[in-house]
Design an enzyme around this catalytic site. Structure first.
Site, PDB file in Angstrom:
ATOM      1  N   LYS A  22      35.473  47.699  -5.769  1.00 43.76           N
ATOM      2  CA  LYS A  22      36.598  47.440  -4.853  1.00 43.76           C
ATOM      3  C   LYS A  22      37.931  47.453  -5.595  1.00 43.76           C
ATOM      4  CE  LYS A  22      38.596  43.259  -2.769  1.00 43.76           C
ATOM      5  NZ  LYS A  22      39.255  42.598  -3.890  1.00 43.76           N
ATOM      6  N   ASN A  23      38.028  46.686  -6.673  1.00 42.55           N
ATOM      7  CA  ASN A  23      39.342  46.517  -7.293  1.00 42.55           C
ATOM      8  C   ASN A  23      39.802  47.748  -8.082  1.00 42.55           C
ATOM      9  OD1 ASN A  23      39.697  44.092  -6.049  1.00 42.55           O
ATOM     10  ND2 ASN A  23      39.062  42.842  -7.801  1.00 42.55           N
ATOM     11  N   ARG A  93      46.034  42.427  -0.695  1.00 42.04           N
ATOM     12  CA  ARG A  93      46.736  42.177  -1.949  1.00 42.04           C
ATOM     13  C   ARG A  93      47.165  43.493  -2.606  1.00 42.04           C
ATOM     14  NH1 ARG A  93      49.552  38.257  -3.221  1.00 42.04           N
ATOM     15  NH2 ARG A  93      50.191  38.425  -5.371  1.00 42.04           N
ATOM     16  N   CYS A 117      43.425  37.201  -0.535  1.00 39.69           N
ATOM     17  CA  CYS A 117      42.810  35.869  -0.546  1.00 39.69           C
ATOM     18  C   CYS A 117      43.824  34.811  -0.942  1.00 39.69           C
ATOM     19  CB  CYS A 117      41.668  35.825  -1.556  1.00 39.69           C
ATOM     20  SG  CYS A 117      40.246  36.785  -1.063  1.00 39.69           S
ATOM     21  N   ARG A 122      50.536  33.296  -5.770  1.00 42.96           N
ATOM     22  CA  ARG A 122      50.225  34.621  -6.324  1.00 42.96           C
ATOM     23  C   ARG A 122      51.531  35.383  -6.521  1.00 42.96           C
ATOM     24  NH1 ARG A 122      44.710  37.149  -3.848  1.00 42.96           N
ATOM     25  NH2 ARG A 122      44.935  38.403  -5.729  1.00 42.96           N
ATOM     26  N   PRO A 123      52.318  34.978  -7.538  1.00 42.37           N
ATOM     27  CA  PRO A 123      53.619  35.620  -7.750  1.00 42.37           C
ATOM     28  C   PRO A 123      53.485  37.066  -8.228  1.00 42.37           C
ATOM     29  CG  PRO A 123      53.159  34.052  -9.522  1.00 42.37           C
ATOM     30  CD  PRO A 123      52.013  33.955  -8.554  1.00 42.37           C
ATOM     31  N   ASP A 125      56.152  38.319 -10.259  1.00 49.06           N
ATOM     32  CA  ASP A 125      57.283  38.419 -11.198  1.00 49.06           C
ATOM     33  C   ASP A 125      56.988  39.362 -12.368  1.00 49.06           C
ATOM     34  OD1 ASP A 125      55.433  36.171 -11.705  1.00 49.06           O
ATOM     35  OD2 ASP A 125      56.597  35.933 -13.544  1.00 49.06           O
ATOM     36  N   GLN A 126      55.737  39.438 -12.806  1.00 53.52           N
ATOM     37  CA  GLN A 126      55.432  40.293 -13.967  1.00 53.52           C
ATOM     38  C   GLN A 126      55.454  41.776 -13.576  1.00 53.52           C
ATOM     39  OE1 GLN A 126      55.203  38.922 -17.167  1.00 53.52           O
ATOM     40  NE2 GLN A 126      55.897  37.199 -15.916  1.00 53.52           N
ATOM     41  N   ASP A 308      36.315  35.975 -10.401  1.00 55.68           N
ATOM     42  CA  ASP A 308      35.751  36.443  -9.130  1.00 55.68           C
ATOM     43  C   ASP A 308      34.242  36.190  -9.026  1.00 55.68           C
ATOM     44  OD1 ASP A 308      38.257  37.182  -8.372  1.00 55.68           O
ATOM     45  OD2 ASP A 308      38.007  39.316  -8.789  1.00 55.68           O
ATOM     46  N   ARG A 400      35.722  42.332   3.558  1.00 49.31           N
ATOM     47  CA  ARG A 400      36.806  42.969   2.810  1.00 49.31           C
ATOM     48  C   ARG A 400      36.289  43.578   1.514  1.00 49.31           C
ATOM     49  NH1 ARG A 400      40.548  39.078   0.846  1.00 49.31           N
ATOM     50  NH2 ARG A 400      41.013  40.914  -0.360  1.00 49.31           N
TER      51      ARG A 400
HETATM   52  C1  EPZ Z   1      43.268  40.793  -9.274  1.00 47.27           C
HETATM   53  O1  EPZ Z   1      44.249  40.031  -8.579  1.00 47.27           O
HETATM   54  C2  EPZ Z   1      42.111  40.937  -8.316  1.00 47.27           C
HETATM   55  N1  EPZ Z   1      42.587  41.596  -7.117  1.00 47.27           N
HETATM   56  C3  EPZ Z   1      41.530  39.557  -7.988  1.00 47.27           C
HETATM   57  O2  EPZ Z   1      40.345  39.802  -7.268  1.00 47.27           O
HETATM   58  C4  EPZ Z   1      41.134  38.832  -9.273  1.00 47.27           C
HETATM   59  O3  EPZ Z   1      40.772  37.493  -8.961  1.00 47.27           O
HETATM   60  C5  EPZ Z   1      42.307  38.811 -10.265  1.00 47.27           C
HETATM   61  O4  EPZ Z   1      42.822  40.150 -10.457  1.00 47.27           O
HETATM   62  C6  EPZ Z   1      41.924  38.247 -11.630  1.00 47.27           C
HETATM   63  O5  EPZ Z   1      40.870  39.007 -12.159  1.00 47.27           O
HETATM   64  C7  EPZ Z   1      42.719  42.923  -7.089  1.00 47.27           C
HETATM   65  O6  EPZ Z   1      42.435  43.615  -8.050  1.00 47.27           O
HETATM   66  C8  EPZ Z   1      43.197  43.530  -5.820  1.00 47.27           C
HETATM   67  P1  EPZ Z   1      46.393  38.770 -11.611  1.00 47.27           P
HETATM   68  P2  EPZ Z   1      45.727  39.970  -9.128  1.00 47.27           P
HETATM   69  O7  EPZ Z   1      47.704  39.405 -11.466  1.00 47.27           O
HETATM   70  O8  EPZ Z   1      46.059  41.286  -9.744  1.00 47.27           O
HETATM   71  C9  EPZ Z   1      49.373  35.071 -12.367  1.00 47.27           C
HETATM   72  C10 EPZ Z   1      38.763  39.475  -5.545  1.00 47.27           C
HETATM   73  O9  EPZ Z   1      38.087  38.543  -5.083  1.00 47.27           O
HETATM   74  N2  EPZ Z   1      50.445  36.056 -12.127  1.00 47.27           N
HETATM   75  O10 EPZ Z   1      45.497  39.192 -12.719  1.00 47.27           O
HETATM   76  O11 EPZ Z   1      46.593  39.495  -8.013  1.00 47.27           O
HETATM   77  C11 EPZ Z   1      48.579  34.758 -11.101  1.00 47.27           C
HETATM   78  O12 EPZ Z   1      49.196  33.758 -10.332  1.00 47.27           O
HETATM   79  C12 EPZ Z   1      40.189  39.263  -5.970  1.00 47.27           C
HETATM   80  O13 EPZ Z   1      38.359  40.644  -5.645  1.00 47.27           O
HETATM   81  C13 EPZ Z   1      51.767  35.683 -12.334  1.00 47.27           C
HETATM   82  O14 EPZ Z   1      52.058  34.533 -12.678  1.00 47.27           O
HETATM   83  O15 EPZ Z   1      45.585  38.867 -10.234  1.00 47.27           O
HETATM   84  C14 EPZ Z   1      47.247  34.341 -11.689  1.00 47.27           C
HETATM   85  O16 EPZ Z   1      47.281  33.003 -12.077  1.00 47.27           O
HETATM   86  C15 EPZ Z   1      40.839  38.066  -5.508  1.00 47.27           C
HETATM   87  N3  EPZ Z   1      52.751  36.625 -12.124  1.00 47.27           N
HETATM   88  C16 EPZ Z   1      47.112  35.220 -12.945  1.00 47.27           C
HETATM   89  O17 EPZ Z   1      48.436  35.662 -13.236  1.00 47.27           O
HETATM   90  C17 EPZ Z   1      52.468  37.892 -11.740  1.00 47.27           C
HETATM   91  O18 EPZ Z   1      53.401  38.697 -11.582  1.00 47.27           O
HETATM   92  C18 EPZ Z   1      46.228  36.441 -12.795  1.00 47.27           C
HETATM   93  O19 EPZ Z   1      46.627  37.193 -11.683  1.00 47.27           O
HETATM   94  C19 EPZ Z   1      51.137  38.261 -11.549  1.00 47.27           C
HETATM   95  C20 EPZ Z   1      50.143  37.325 -11.747  1.00 47.27           C
END
Ligand code: EPZ
Length: 433
Positions: A22-23, A93, A117, A122-123, A125-126, A308, A400
């Site tokens: 999926k991802n 997302r 989800c 879920r910012p 900013d990065q 996950d 989903r």
């Molecule tokens: C991806 O979400 C996956 N979603 C999520 O899978 C998964 O839980 C997550 O990565 C971690 O592996 C998709 O690929 C569509 P992150 P993502 O950016 O990209 C913080 C599932 O069940 N952060 O790696 O949104 C954030 O708050 C889902 O399949 C910032 O602070 O996750 C978190 O604490 C749900 N600023 C951490 O980083 C940012 O700009 C990791 O988030 C981005 C993220």
């Protein structure tokens, strides 16, 4: 309204086939926006997140053709619209990948802030930091991410150090950098298998990306990508979910179409807990006949234990001998499943980012409400392992991300079916007028 009805307490036996990841799919499909020509994408999972992202591409003017159940051809040569519809973007997302892709190809994107989800804040900013380092002006206003390169120019290569390891930001910056002028370097990048898959997809269409899968990725921008054919990797988390189901319910299952390397951390934990896992090429045999043992788990970025898989492994630990501790290392709010598990008789306490699970002899079936994708999958696992009948509502979350979960589990002997029931909230609503 659909509910899943499970009669639990039966061990699982047979063979199960894992679908495409999926991802990876939800990033690779928007990546087709960068390509001049037809992208043939194979091993696409049939899940509602994929249906949504394809629908968004159609709305933008892409030509999307379903070749067969798992293959889609996408041609983005004639995109006419760069504004992503709110009603679609807010449901998923991965709609944030449209910012990187549209910005890279056209120098301009307007994308509603993404949904997905609810796992706490879920910012983005990065992601924005990356686009800005490549010369974009980015503004978040009226619920939209408005990103544009001044004077209609292309993005230029930049250097970005991610303050937090982010899967989404790594992939989005990679998308944006693919057609930028010059070299972009992402430091402290995430290393998940779907990041490598996206890089492989882009490289197979003519991109120049090196280092995906390590914490420094270098993207040398190219003028254009050409069409081609690509097959998505198998879903690490779908496979892990079925491995956990066998561990919880007991039995003996051959899990086909996996990359065992991607599952090493899940395998290691399940073995510690008393399951047997045997590798056979691109398949795993998972067995559990003896008692389950306690363990501790901390979720983190790949190659660590995936967040996950947190709720699914918690379902197994509810039945393990002794007290286990799960520490959530990625999300603020991943524990909403615990209240539902308590209805089954699980002994589970949450303190901040830690769950303490005291294993019980048996769980007993109960109604549960899926609150997010992986929590919903974990409720199915708990229902399969529990004595008696469980009923899971709000299954749209599960659909989903899991292709034909009912069919796949029924195929290994689970007593699970989808039933249509009247929505009690609609019944209770006063008559219109
Ligand atoms: C991806 O979400 C996956 N979603 C999520 O899978 C998964 O839980 C997550 O990565 C971690 O592996 C998709 O690929 C569509 P992150 P993502 O950016 O990209 C913080 C599932 O069940 N952060 O790696 O949104 C954030 O708050 C889902 O399949 C910032 O602070 O996750 C978190 O604490 C749900 N600023 C951490 O980083 C940012 O700009 C990791 O988030 C981005 C993220």
């Amino acid at each position: 309204m659909t509910k899943y009805l499970i009669h639990g307490g039966r061990p699982l036996h047979g063979t199960i086939h894992i679908s495409g990841a999926k991802n990876a799919a939800v990033a690779i499909i928007p990546a087709a926006l960068l390509v001049d020509g037809v992208c043939r994408i194979e091993n696409v999972p049939q899940i509602s997140d994929v249906t949504l992202i394809l629908q968004i591409l159609r709305e933008l003017g892409a030509d999307v053709r379903l070749v067969n159940r798992t293959t889609v051809e996408v041609d983005c040569s004639h995109i006419r619209n760069r504004q992503v519809p709110y009603e679609l973007a807010r449901k998923i997302r991965a709609s944030y990948y449209l910012v990187g892709a549209l910005l890279s190809r056209f120098g301009w994107a307007e994308v509603p802030l993404p949904g997905g989800c609810d796992l706490g804040g879920r910012p983005v900013d990065q992601h924005i930091k990356g686009f800005v380092s490549m010369g974009a002006d980015v503004e978040v206003r009226n619920g939209l991410i408005d990103a544009r390169v001044p004077n209609g120019a292309r993005l230029s290569g930049g250097q970005v150090y991610l303050d937090i390891v982010s899967v989404g930001a790594t992939m989005n910056i990679m998308l944006a950098a693919t057609l930028a002028n010059g070299m972009t370097i992402i430091e402290n990048a995430a290393k998940e298998p779907h990041i490598v898959d996206l890089a492989n997809f882009l490289n197979s269409m003519g991109a120049d990306i090196r280092g995906a899968g390590t914490d420094v990725i270098k993207i040398h921008g190219v003028a254009r990508l050409r069409g081609g054919s690509y097959s998505i990797i198998p879903d690490q988390i779908e496979a892990g979910t079925y491995m956990a189901a066998v561990a919880a319910a007991g039995g003996d299952v051959l899990i086909r179409n996996v990359i065992p390397k991607h599952l090493e951390c899940i395998t290691a934990k399940l073995v510690e807990m008393g399951a047997e896992v045997e590798e056979e090429g691109d398949s795993l045999i998972v067995r559990r006949h003896g008692p389950l043992q306690r363990t501790n788990i901390k979720t983190m970025f790949y190659p660590g234990f995936p967040t996950d898989m947190h709720p699914q492994i918690a379902a197994v630990l509810c039945l393990a001998r002794g007290t286990s501790v799960i520490t959530e290392g990625v999300w603020d709010n991943r524990y909403r499943y615990t209240e539902e598990f308590r209805r089954l008789g699980a002994r589970i306490q949450v303190d901040g980012k830690i769950a303490i699970i005291e294993g019980v002899e048996k769980l007993t079936g109960a109604p549960m409400e899926a609150c997010d994708l992986r929590a919903g999958a974990a409720m199915i696992i708990a229902g399969l392992a529990a004595q008696g009948t469980s009923e899971i509502s709000n299954v749209k979350h599960i659909e989903r991300g899991y292709e034909d979960i009912i069919g796949k589990l029924s195929g290994i002997g689970a007593d699970i079916r989808a039933v249509e029931v009247p929505d009690p909230e609609q019944k209770a609503a006063p008559a219109a007028g």
